[in-house]
Every structure is written in C-alpha cells, then in structure tokens.
Design an enzyme around this catalytic site. Structure first.
Site, PDB file in Angstrom:
ATOM      1  N   HIS A  87       1.033  -1.127  -0.047  1.00 13.04           N
ATOM      2  CA  HIS A  87      -0.163  -0.002  -0.142  1.00 13.04           C
ATOM      3  C   HIS A  87       0.752   1.030  -0.091  1.00 13.04           C
ATOM      4  O   HIS A  87       0.840   2.184   0.853  1.00 13.04           O
ATOM      5  CB  HIS A  87      -0.749   0.119   1.357  1.00 13.04           C
ATOM      6  CG  HIS A  87      -2.137  -0.996   1.421  1.00 13.04           C
ATOM      7  ND1 HIS A  87      -2.678  -1.281   2.380  1.00 13.04           N
ATOM      8  CD2 HIS A  87      -3.028  -1.558   0.415  1.00 13.04           C
ATOM      9  CE1 HIS A  87      -3.675  -2.073   2.128  1.00 13.04           C
ATOM     10  NE2 HIS A  87      -3.793  -2.204   0.869  1.00 13.04           N
TER      11      HIS A  87
ATOM     12  N   HIS B 174     -11.830  -7.914  -7.465  1.00 10.12           N
ATOM     13  CA  HIS B 174     -11.306  -6.513  -6.540  1.00 10.12           C
ATOM     14  C   HIS B 174     -10.393  -5.766  -7.366  1.00 10.12           C
ATOM     15  O   HIS B 174      -9.523  -6.439  -8.330  1.00 10.12           O
ATOM     16  CB  HIS B 174     -10.634  -7.026  -5.317  1.00 10.12           C
ATOM     17  CG  HIS B 174     -10.008  -6.184  -4.545  1.00 10.12           C
ATOM     18  ND1 HIS B 174     -10.633  -4.797  -4.264  1.00 10.12           N
ATOM     19  CD2 HIS B 174      -8.841  -6.057  -3.722  1.00 10.12           C
ATOM     20  CE1 HIS B 174      -9.826  -4.377  -3.100  1.00 10.12           C
ATOM     21  NE2 HIS B 174      -8.855  -5.107  -2.971  1.00 10.12           N
TER      22      HIS B 174
ATOM     23  N   GLU C   1      -8.095  -3.377  -6.675  1.00 10.79           N
ATOM     24  CA  GLU C   1      -6.888  -3.165  -6.172  1.00 10.79           C
ATOM     25  C   GLU C   1      -5.895  -3.608  -6.914  1.00 10.79           C
ATOM     26  O   GLU C   1      -5.856  -4.677  -7.195  1.00 10.79           O
ATOM     27  CB  GLU C   1      -6.756  -3.305  -4.603  1.00 10.79           C
ATOM     28  CG  GLU C   1      -5.941  -2.392  -3.999  1.00 10.79           C
ATOM     29  CD  GLU C   1      -5.906  -2.319  -2.490  1.00 10.79           C
ATOM     30  OE1 GLU C   1      -6.480  -3.256  -2.034  1.00 10.79           O
ATOM     31  OE2 GLU C   1      -4.852  -1.746  -1.834  1.00 10.79           O
TER      32      GLU C   1
ATOM     33  N   ASP D 277      -2.799  -4.632  -6.621  1.00 13.24           N
ATOM     34  CA  ASP D 277      -2.026  -5.609  -6.548  1.00 13.24           C
ATOM     35  C   ASP D 277      -2.785  -7.008  -7.281  1.00 13.24           C
ATOM     36  O   ASP D 277      -1.883  -8.272  -7.234  1.00 13.24           O
ATOM     37  CB  ASP D 277      -1.715  -6.004  -5.150  1.00 13.24           C
ATOM     38  CG  ASP D 277      -2.960  -5.972  -4.263  1.00 13.24           C
ATOM     39  OD1 ASP D 277      -3.965  -4.970  -4.465  1.00 13.24           O
ATOM     40  OD2 ASP D 277      -3.050  -6.531  -3.015  1.00 13.24           O
TER      41      ASP D 277
ATOM     42  N   HIS E 231     -12.156  -6.205   1.327  1.00 13.73           N
ATOM     43  CA  HIS E 231     -12.104  -5.045   2.054  1.00 13.73           C
ATOM     44  C   HIS E 231     -12.699  -3.934   1.506  1.00 13.73           C
ATOM     45  O   HIS E 231     -12.263  -2.326   1.956  1.00 13.73           O
ATOM     46  CB  HIS E 231     -10.878  -4.720   2.858  1.00 13.73           C
ATOM     47  CG  HIS E 231      -9.810  -4.620   1.844  1.00 13.73           C
ATOM     48  ND1 HIS E 231      -8.957  -3.656   2.089  1.00 13.73           N
ATOM     49  CD2 HIS E 231      -9.350  -4.935   0.709  1.00 13.73           C
ATOM     50  CE1 HIS E 231      -8.154  -3.371   1.047  1.00 13.73           C
ATOM     51  NE2 HIS E 231      -8.105  -4.580   0.084  1.00 13.73           N
TER      52      HIS E 231
ATOM     53  N   ASP F  89      -8.898 -11.011  -1.157  1.00 17.53           N
ATOM     54  CA  ASP F  89      -8.072 -10.619   0.007  1.00 17.53           C
ATOM     55  C   ASP F  89      -8.370 -11.524   1.269  1.00 17.53           C
ATOM     56  O   ASP F  89      -7.539 -11.557   2.284  1.00 17.53           O
ATOM     57  CB  ASP F  89      -8.201  -9.138   0.359  1.00 17.53           C
ATOM     58  CG  ASP F  89      -7.439  -8.367  -0.536  1.00 17.53           C
ATOM     59  OD1 ASP F  89      -6.181  -8.936  -0.920  1.00 17.53           O
ATOM     60  OD2 ASP F  89      -7.641  -6.899  -1.169  1.00 17.53           O
TER      61      ASP F  89
ATOM     62  N   TYR G 250      -2.399  -9.239   8.962  1.00 16.81           N
ATOM     63  CA  TYR G 250      -3.248  -8.748   7.783  1.00 16.81           C
ATOM     64  C   TYR G 250      -4.636  -8.551   8.355  1.00 16.81           C
ATOM     65  O   TYR G 250      -5.327  -7.516   8.102  1.00 16.81           O
ATOM     66  CB  TYR G 250      -3.299 -10.233   6.947  1.00 16.81           C
ATOM     67  CG  TYR G 250      -3.949  -9.485   5.393  1.00 16.81           C
ATOM     68  CD1 TYR G 250      -3.070  -9.490   4.524  1.00 16.81           C
ATOM     69  CD2 TYR G 250      -5.344  -9.559   5.490  1.00 16.81           C
ATOM     70  CE1 TYR G 250      -3.715  -9.093   3.262  1.00 16.81           C
ATOM     71  CE2 TYR G 250      -5.938  -9.213   4.115  1.00 16.81           C
ATOM     72  CZ  TYR G 250      -4.797  -9.070   3.089  1.00 16.81           C
ATOM     73  OH  TYR G 250      -5.402  -8.743   1.874  1.00 16.81           O
TER      74      TYR G 250
ATOM     75  N   HIS H   2      -3.403 -13.802  -1.579  1.00  9.00           N
ATOM     76  CA  HIS H   2      -1.970 -13.630  -0.910  1.00  9.00           C
ATOM     77  C   HIS H   2      -1.696 -14.617  -0.107  1.00  9.00           C
ATOM     78  O   HIS H   2      -2.767 -15.199   0.883  1.00  9.00           O
ATOM     79  CB  HIS H   2      -2.016 -12.120  -0.116  1.00  9.00           C
ATOM     80  CG  HIS H   2      -2.306 -11.019  -0.600  1.00  9.00           C
ATOM     81  ND1 HIS H   2      -1.405 -10.307  -1.763  1.00  9.00           N
ATOM     82  CD2 HIS H   2      -3.297  -9.992  -0.767  1.00  9.00           C
ATOM     83  CE1 HIS H   2      -1.873  -9.108  -1.987  1.00  9.00           C
ATOM     84  NE2 HIS H   2      -3.024  -9.182  -1.352  1.00  9.00           N
TER      85      HIS H   2
HETATM   86 FE1  FEO Z   1      -7.187  -5.202  -1.647  1.00  5.59          FE
HETATM   87 FE2  FEO Z   1      -4.633  -7.335  -1.984  1.00  5.59          FE
HETATM   88  O1  FEO Z   1      -5.609  -6.049  -2.254  1.00  5.59           O
END
Ligand code: FEO
Length: 396
Positions: free
Chosen positions: A23, A79, A81, A83, A145, A164, A192, A225
């Site tokens: 982030h 999602h 984001e 990553d 999230h 996530d 996390y 992840h």
């Molecule tokens: Fe919400 Fe692993 O990104």
C-alpha cells in the site's frame, strides 16, 4: 513457475519475496507477499485475478506455460486494487476476446482504475458461469475490504477464491498451508486481519455466516495473498469468526515516545504495576517500532496505554500515525489510559485521553503527568495506574 493446485486449476501467480512495504509505504510486509492468480481449464478457460502491475509479464509467461493466453474466455477481477487487477491490461492485450467478470461495484472501480472499454460482465451473488463440467459461482463481499470485493467459487473441485479475505503477506516456496511454518502463517494472517479488516469485523462475521449457510462444500480456500488453505481449510474461517468478535486477551500494550527517557521510565513503572497484578504487557517505543506490528499487538490486547511528553503544546509527532490507526481501525472492547512528562504547559495527557475517548476506548483510570523527570512519587503513581488498569482488565 506454476503449480497445479487441483485438477485443471493452476496457480499462475507471483511470489514477491523482496516486498517490505505494501500500500505504498503504509503496511510492513516482513515476509514479502504473493499475488495469487488462478487459471481454470475446462471447455471454457478462466483466469481468476491477476497480479500487481510490475509482475504482469511474469503472469503472462506463467499463463503461457499452461495455455496460450488468447484462449482465455473469462478473466474474473474479484477486486480492483492493483495488486490483483494490475495485470488486467496485459492479460486483455493477449486475450482480447475474453470477458472481464466483475461485481456490480467492480464495474465502476475497474473502469475507474483502467479506463478501458473491455468486454465487461457484471455479476451479483448467486450468479453462475458454466465453464463446462464445472461452474463459477459468485458471492459479493462488499467492504471485505473494498466496496467491489467479491468471492469466486469453483463447483466440482470446491475451491473458494475469496481474494483478500483469509490471505497473508507471506512469500513462500510452498503453495499450501500444511507445507509452511504454522507460527509464521498465523502471525501473518492475524497481522493482515488486524491492520486491514478490523474495521469491517461486523461484516466479516455476517459474511462468514452467509457463506456457511450456502452449504457449499469447501475443499480449498485459495486467497489472493499467501498460501492456500487445503488442510482443514475452514480453520481460517473459524479464526476469522474469532477475530471478528474482537475478544481481547487479558493483556496490555504500552506505547510511548520520549525525549530524555522520562516518559520511558513512566511506561516501565506502569508495567511494574501491571505485573504486580499478574497482567502481561508489552512496551513499544513508537519512534523505533514497526507501526503495523504494534497495531497487531493492540488488536490482541485488552488495554492500550499511551505516553508522550508535551512537545510544542502537543505530542511527539511519532505517536500520530499509531493514533490515526487507533481511530481508523475502530477497535472494540478495549480500555485505555495515558501518561507523560512535561516541562511547562503540559497538554499531552489531556490530548491522549481525549484521543482514546474519540476512538471509543474508555479511560480505565485518570492518567499520570510528571513535571521534568519523574521522581519516586511519580513512578509510584505510574505503578498504581498499572494496577488500576490491571484491575479493570481482570474485572471485565
Ligand atoms: Fe485489496 Fe490485496 O488488495
């Protein structure tokens, strides 16, 4: 390097061993991370999630090791984001006929990130896409999230891909939970949760009940992840249920900064008072401690004690990032207190106590202020404060 994690389901993700900040610079990742992407081969071919943009070429190579990327029919973006969605642009260049499957909210967030006119399909909870023998089933998970977050479930092989949720920033050579160090795995899973999911705990609890009520068999939970939960996969669901309840341990975290060691000595005297009552504690020097590790300890503990000398009518600035997290993460079921030295104006104690209250953390006992360096009487007051906090913890 790819891995077939179930019959015709290939991990085509990337391990980012060197990552130490995530982030931007917001979150520490002492053990690196992985960006997991899953390639599913059936009559139709689907890719579930991609990788962070700098690794997109490696993702393409990994897909190419299994199939020609042009054969992809669906790319699910659980999602937006980057990553996980960062590799979309590369994948869609090689797979121009693929449909990008997103949640309703993902439609605007993916478009908002990439500004591309791809062939989109938006889905809601319960929608299915038949790949051939098996189907993809979608479950929206807003605010787990991000508003767009979604889980994808593969029937037949019973693989839940919750993006996530249930993940860990943990780069490993192994792909499965039963092949890694369990202490490290749970340290990362909890870190996390504590740093990212705490404010959404009520939603986590609700979503878990909703998923369990669907009665879908789950043989594998494959997050975006870290490692894949294959051995007793629901163990992490049970852990999330516990963590979402935010039931703290009977322990204390003391966080302070200091200019000339006076506030540090107060922190240690408070610790003596806690120890005298049998309450374990940990002390963190805010200026030299990893903020995210401290927050993980705060998540576990019942009491949060904050100390700062008065500096420019306020606090030492190193405290503020942790104070921002205390507010933003909306911890439940805590108690708190404050302390600190001062020379003349002495505002720090009131600022810290007000901040605790603004965070929804009630004050267990009035704090202690010591002028210049704490003397014997001041340190006795600190020890007494530690005892009072301990009594609150043990009585609650
Ligand atoms: Fe919400 Fe692993 O990104």
């Amino acid at each position: 390097m790819t891995a077939e994690i179930a019959k015709n389901v290939h991990w085509v993700g990337v391990a980012d061993w060197a990552l130490r900040k995530f982030h931007g610079h917001e979150l520490s990742t002492h053990r690196g991370t992985t960006y997991n992407a899953y390639l599913i081969l059936d009559e139709k071919k689907a890719l579930v999630d991609t990788v962070w943009t700098p690794f997109q070429d490696q993702l393409i190579e990994n897909i190419r090791a299994v199939i020609n990327p042009a054969e992809l029919d669906y790319v699910v973006a659980n999602h937006s984001e980057i990553d996980h969605a960062g590799g979309l642009d590369a994948v869609l260049r090689y797979a121009p006929k693929a449909t990008v499957v997103v949640s309703k909210r993902g439609m605007s967030s993916v478009k908002g990130h990439f500004h591309k006119d791809w062939n989109f399909k938006s889905v809601v909870t319960g929608d299915r896409i038949r790949l051939g023998r098996n189907e993809l089933v979608f479950v929206e998970a807003p605010m787990l999230h991000w508003p767009d977050s979604m889980f994808t479930y593969l029937t037949g092989l019973n693989v839940l891909m919750p993006n996530d949720a249930f993940g860990q920033h943990y780069a490993t050579s192994a792909r499965f939970n039963d092949h890694v160090d369990q202490t490290a795995l749970y340290e990362e899973a909890l870190k996390y949760y504590a740093n990212i999911l705490t404010p959404f705990s009520a939603l986590v609890a609700k979503k878990i009940e909703e998923i369990l009520a669907l009665g879908l068999p789950v043989d594998m939970i494959a997050p975006s992840h870290g490692v894949i939960w294959r051995d007793n996969p629901l163990q992490i669901v049970e852990k999330y249920r516990d963590w979402a309840a935010q039931t703290p341990q009977k322990s204390t975290v003391i966080i302070y900064d200091t200019m000339w060691e006076g506030t540090r000595r107060m922190a240690e005297a408070i610790g003596d008072g806690l120890a005298a009552k049998g309450v374990p504690y940990r002390i963190f020097h805010a200026a030299t401690s990893d903020r995210n590790d401290v927050i993980t300890e705060v998540f576990k503990a019942k009491a949060v004690l904050l100390g700062s000398p008065t500096f420019n009518k306020g606090l030492l600035p190193t405290l503020w990032p942790i104070l921002a997290d205390l507010k933003g993460l909306s911890f439940k079921n805590k108690t708190g207190a404050a302390f600190g030295t001062y020379g003349w104006s002495g505002e720090s104690l009131a600022i810290l106590e007000k901040h605790l209250q603004d965070c929804g953390i009630p004050i267990a006992a009035p704090g202690v202020r010591a002028m210049w360096q704490p003397g014997g009487e001041d340190l006795q007051k600190c020890a007494r404060l530690g005892e009072q906090v301990a009594e609150t913890i043990l009585g609650g």
